[in-house]
Design an enzyme around this catalytic site. Structure first.
Site, PDB file in Angstrom:
ATOM      1  N   HIS A  72       0.848  -1.196   0.000  1.00 28.09           N
ATOM      2  CA  HIS A  72       0.000   0.000   0.000  1.00 28.09           C
ATOM      3  C   HIS A  72       0.886   1.249   0.000  1.00 28.09           C
ATOM      4  CE1 HIS A  72      -4.165  -1.574   1.372  1.00 28.09           C
ATOM      5  NE2 HIS A  72      -3.572  -2.426   0.567  1.00 28.09           N
ATOM      6  N   TYR A 200      -9.482   5.431   7.264  1.00 24.93           N
ATOM      7  CA  TYR A 200      -9.645   5.790   8.680  1.00 24.93           C
ATOM      8  C   TYR A 200     -10.672   6.909   8.727  1.00 24.93           C
ATOM      9  CZ  TYR A 200      -5.282   3.325   9.913  1.00 24.93           C
ATOM     10  OH  TYR A 200      -4.310   2.376  10.134  1.00 24.93           O
ATOM     11  N   PRO A 292      -4.722   0.569  18.581  1.00 22.93           N
ATOM     12  CA  PRO A 292      -4.429   0.079  17.224  1.00 22.93           C
ATOM     13  C   PRO A 292      -4.538   1.133  16.116  1.00 22.93           C
ATOM     14  CG  PRO A 292      -6.538  -0.771  17.983  1.00 22.93           C
ATOM     15  CD  PRO A 292      -5.942  -0.045  19.134  1.00 22.93           C
ATOM     16  N   LYS A 296       0.585   0.071  15.003  1.00 23.08           N
ATOM     17  CA  LYS A 296       1.978   0.025  15.461  1.00 23.08           C
ATOM     18  C   LYS A 296       2.351  -1.169  16.349  1.00 23.08           C
ATOM     19  CE  LYS A 296       3.660   3.411  13.358  1.00 23.08           C
ATOM     20  NZ  LYS A 296       3.660   2.729  12.064  1.00 23.08           N
ATOM     21  N   TYR A 384       3.684   6.643  10.015  1.00 21.20           N
ATOM     22  CA  TYR A 384       2.869   5.486   9.644  1.00 21.20           C
ATOM     23  C   TYR A 384       3.722   4.398   8.983  1.00 21.20           C
ATOM     24  CZ  TYR A 384      -1.341   2.874   8.542  1.00 21.20           C
ATOM     25  OH  TYR A 384      -2.308   1.894   8.490  1.00 21.20           O
TER      26      TYR A 384
END
Ligand code: RFL
Ligand code: PHB
Length: 389
Positions: A72, A200, A292, A296, A384
């Protein structure tokens, strides 16, 4: 029985350490309380940082991940009337890999089996002894019999509810914790993921996340009050709530179907300092928990194992103790940065019971800033995809 490193816990941390040490010629025994089926039945993480991908390859377990995982290059952040794409590749030159923790764990078990590794399941009443002396030992019970393993070092990889952390005397141990006033209800369904990338979503009804495991296996989450029970949530109720929280065009094409797993996970931030005491080294969830939201947890476990693997290798191969001496400080430096990122993503995206209008505007203005600032997007992307080891 004697071994060089006795590893408590046969989750991803313990298995990865065992596999990496095996490749250095260092002997380990892994003690796992549960059955293998139980460990492999837990649906957890889905996103691997590139450092984790490289570490799994170094452990010799990258083949299936490279064939079946999805790379991704970005992710989507959605709020009421906007969707912001964070382009990892353009902003950082890096990507992440979507490959489930269940698969990582299965690959590690297969590798340990192929190498004749010693993983003992059903180990009860594990206890750690003489951690501050010349040689440590671990005792456990299995099938009604007591066993004893003498060892040079103990790796505490037994997760948040394990026993290893408690072996550090309370006078030495310092714990930092934040418990969030909500949980995540997660489902797995044999449907096509709604989007090629993760979504998200910040919504006034609460956070939602659209993720995936493969082209026909979708993973979705919605924020729920801690008082909710899984039985309160029919499949229909779940799909209806998810559709309300994600962007309308995604909701319109969401494929729904029977769920094959449904569970509620509480959200917590937690760090134990130090991560080493005498001959005991903590790694992964045994030492720290992140909510979550930043994906991580497993990745932090991997960076701990990277440091511990190098430290033990330097000790056995070169007689160099610097890595072991510095392990706790080195691991904690990275842990705290991931804790900060996971906490800030959680704050940005969830509905808090006491957030009020002011808190609401703070989230909106942070999302505005993210949308308009390449620097802000780069900071998010850099965290990220994973900070360097
Ligand atoms: P684990 O996986 O908890 O494994 C510990 C093992 O130790 C065993 N054990 C014992 N064995 C012997 N004696 C005892 N006394 C023992 N006590 C416990 C347990 O049975 C278990 O097998 O810890 P480990 O290896 O450190 O791995 C950590 C990860 O599992 C965890 O950080 C991640 O799953 C967190 N996480 C995520 N991490 C990511 O990097 N990306 C994600 O996308 C992500 N999503 C998630 C997550 C965790 C979630 N939940 C349910 C907590 C999503 C969710 C919903
Ligand atoms: C998942 O796919 O389970 C997942 C993905 C991203 C997260 C958390 C969980 O931040």
């Amino acid at each position: 029985m004697h071994t060089q490193v006795c590893i408590i816990g046969g989750g991803p941390s313990g298995l990865l350490l065992s596999q990496l040490l095996h490749r250095e010629g260092i002997e380990t025994v892994v003690l796992e309380r549960r059955s293998r089926d139980h460990v492999l039945g837990r649906i957890r993480a889905g996103v691997l940082e590139w450092g984790t991908v490289d570490l799994l390859r170094a452990a010799g377990v990258g083949e299936r991940m490279d064939a079946e995982g999805f790379v991704h290059d970005g992710t989507l952040l959605a709020a009421q009337n906007r969707t912001i794409r964070i382009d990892f590749r353009r902003l950082t030159g890096k990507s992440v890999m979507v490959y489930g923790q269940t698969e990582v764990t299965a690959d590690l078990y297969a590798a340990r089996d192929a190498a004749g590794g010693c993983v003992i399941h059903g180990a009860e009443d594990v206890a750690l002894h003489d951690l501050d002396g010349d040689g440590a030992h671990v005792t456990y019970r299995r099938d009604g019999q007591e066993h004893r393993i003498a060892c040079d070092f103990v790796a505490g990889c037994d997760g948040f509810h394990g026993v290893s952390r408690q072996a550090i005397p309370a006078s030495v141990r310092r714990e930092f914790e934040r418990v969030y006033p909500f949980g995540w209800l997660g489902v797995l369904s044999r449907t096509a993921p709604v989007e090629d990338e993760l979504i998200y979503a910040n919504h006034e009804r609460g956070f939602a996340l659209c993720s995936m495991r493969n082209a026909r296996l979708a993973r979705y989450y919605v924020q729920v009050p801690l008082s909710d029970k899984v039985e309160d949530w029919s499949d229909d109720a779940f799909w209806t709530e998810l559709k309300r929280r994600i962007p309308a065009e995604a909701a319109d094409r969401l494929e729904t179907g029977p769920t094959i797993e449904k569970s509620i996970a509480p959200l917590r931030s937690f760090v134990c300092e130090p991560m080493r005491w005498g001959r005991l080294f903590l790694a992964g969830d045994a030492a720290h928990i992140v909510p979550p939201t930043g994906a991580k947890g497993l990745n932090l476990a991997a960076s701990d194992i990277f440091y511990l693997w190098h430290a033990l290798r330097d000790h056995y191969r070169d007689g160099d103790a610097a890595g072991l001496e510095g392990y706790s400080a080195r691991a904690l430096a990275r842990v705290w940065k991931s804790e900060r990122f996971s906490w800030s993503m959680t704050n940005l995206l969830h509905r808090f019971p006491d957030q009020g209008d002011f808190g609401q505007r703070m989230q909106e203005s942070e999302l505005d800033y993210l949308e308009s600032s390449e620097a802000a997007q780069t900071a998010l992307a850099e965290n990220y995809v994973g900070l360097p080891y």
